[in-house]
Scaffold this active site. Structure first.
Site, short mmCIF file in Angstrom:
data_model
loop_
_atom_site.label_atom_id
_atom_site.label_comp_id
_atom_site.label_asym_id
_atom_site.label_seq_id
_atom_site.Cartn_x
_atom_site.Cartn_y
_atom_site.Cartn_z
N ARG A 125 -17.73 -9.96 0.46
CA ARG A 125 -17.76 -8.53 0.15
C ARG A 125 -18.72 -8.12 -0.97
NH1 ARG A 125 -16.01 -6.08 4.66
NH2 ARG A 125 -14.02 -6.98 5.36
N GLN B 47 0.83 -1.20 0.00
CA GLN B 47 0.00 0.00 0.00
C GLN B 47 0.87 1.26 0.00
OE1 GLN B 47 -2.78 0.13 3.25
NE2 GLN B 47 -3.98 1.76 2.34
N ARG C 144 0.38 13.18 8.97
CA ARG C 144 -0.71 12.36 8.41
C ARG C 144 -1.81 12.06 9.42
NH1 ARG C 144 1.51 6.12 8.33
NH2 ARG C 144 2.79 6.26 10.21
N ASN D 158 -4.73 -15.76 -3.87
CA ASN D 158 -4.98 -17.00 -4.60
C ASN D 158 -6.48 -17.16 -4.82
OD1 ASN D 158 -6.29 -18.85 -2.57
ND2 ASN D 158 -4.35 -18.60 -1.48
N SER E 190 2.52 4.41 1.02
CA SER E 190 2.85 4.85 2.36
C SER E 190 2.52 6.32 2.58
CB SER E 190 4.35 4.63 2.62
OG SER E 190 4.74 5.21 3.84
N GLN E 191 1.96 6.62 3.75
CA GLN E 191 1.75 8.02 4.14
C GLN E 191 2.93 8.55 4.95
OE1 GLN E 191 -2.13 7.97 6.14
NE2 GLN E 191 -3.05 8.95 4.36
N ARG E 192 3.87 7.63 5.23
CA ARG E 192 5.09 8.07 5.93
C ARG E 192 6.08 8.67 4.94
NH1 ARG E 192 8.13 3.93 9.52
NH2 ARG E 192 9.17 5.90 10.12
#
Length: 210
Positions: free
Chosen positions: A164, A83, A137, A153, A85-87
């Site tokens: 979902r 994902q 953030r 998989n 990163s917000q860092r």
């Protein structure tokens, strides 16, 4: 504000149904047969012999998803996620947030838009004051969009779709799951067609996504 779920298939196991048949035939000590492959795979699924589906996988790139939605997504295992990163990446100069589908009132949407704008303004101000992105953030809302790459998989993916693409699921993740199903359906129809037909019967979605 994010609109239609943005999903791209990056990779799929080469000839996934052939691989699943090979694995299944190995268990039954029988020879592969392209003409009966579909029937064989469907029979394995009816018998809930899902372990053979784990040999095939797909990698999706999902864009424009809210952080709130991504928190639901990464709860699904077995899968791999990468994902944004917000860092290490800064969110500056764009107001890219998701307004939940269930909120249709212009007045409420305006309130949300105002709140999002305020949080972004505070975020940018903190950065200008020398605060690290990893700390700034914290003022960004869960509605902030993100980008995530997911590999799963086929057995896990079937479970993901069943959970979902449901009336009980939140609209945002339901939309992404539906788009993913429509993309993988062409790659392995014998693995996922039963789920597609169940969705059609449920009325959650009435026609293929554009």
């Amino acid at each position: 504000m994010s609109e239609t779920p943005n999903v791209v298939v990056l990779r799929v196991t080469t000839d996934p149904e052939e691989l699943i048949e090979i694995a299944g035939r190995e268990c039954h000590l029988s020879e592969t047969d392209e003409e009966t492959r579909g029937q064989f795979i469907q029979r394995l699924i009816r018998l809930e012999h899902f372990s053979v589906l784990e040999h095939a996988s797909v990698t999706f790139h999902l864009k424009g998803m809210s952080r709130a939605c991504s928190h639901q997504l990464v709860r699904h295992r077995i899968a791999s996620y990468s994902q944004r990163s917000q860092r290490y990446t800064k969110k500056v100069g764009e107001r890219d947030f998701v307004i939940p589908e269930g909120i249709t009132s212009p007045a409420i949407q305006s309130k949300l838009d105002q709140a999002y704008g305020n949080s972004l303004g505070t975020y940018e101000a903190l950065l200008d004051m020398g605060v690290k992105a990893e700390d700034a953030r914290y003022v960004l809302p869960a509605a902030t969009t993100t980008s995530i790459i997911m590999t799963m998989n086929f057995s896990s993916l079937r479970h993901f779709f069943k959970v979902r693409i449901s009336k009980k699921a939140q609209a945002e993740i339901r939309g992404y799951a539906w788009k993913m199903l429509m993309l993988i359906l062409d790659e392995a129809p014998n693995v996922f067609e039963d789920i597609y037909h169940d969705v059609m019967k449920s009325g959650v979605f009435r026609e293929p996504a554009e």
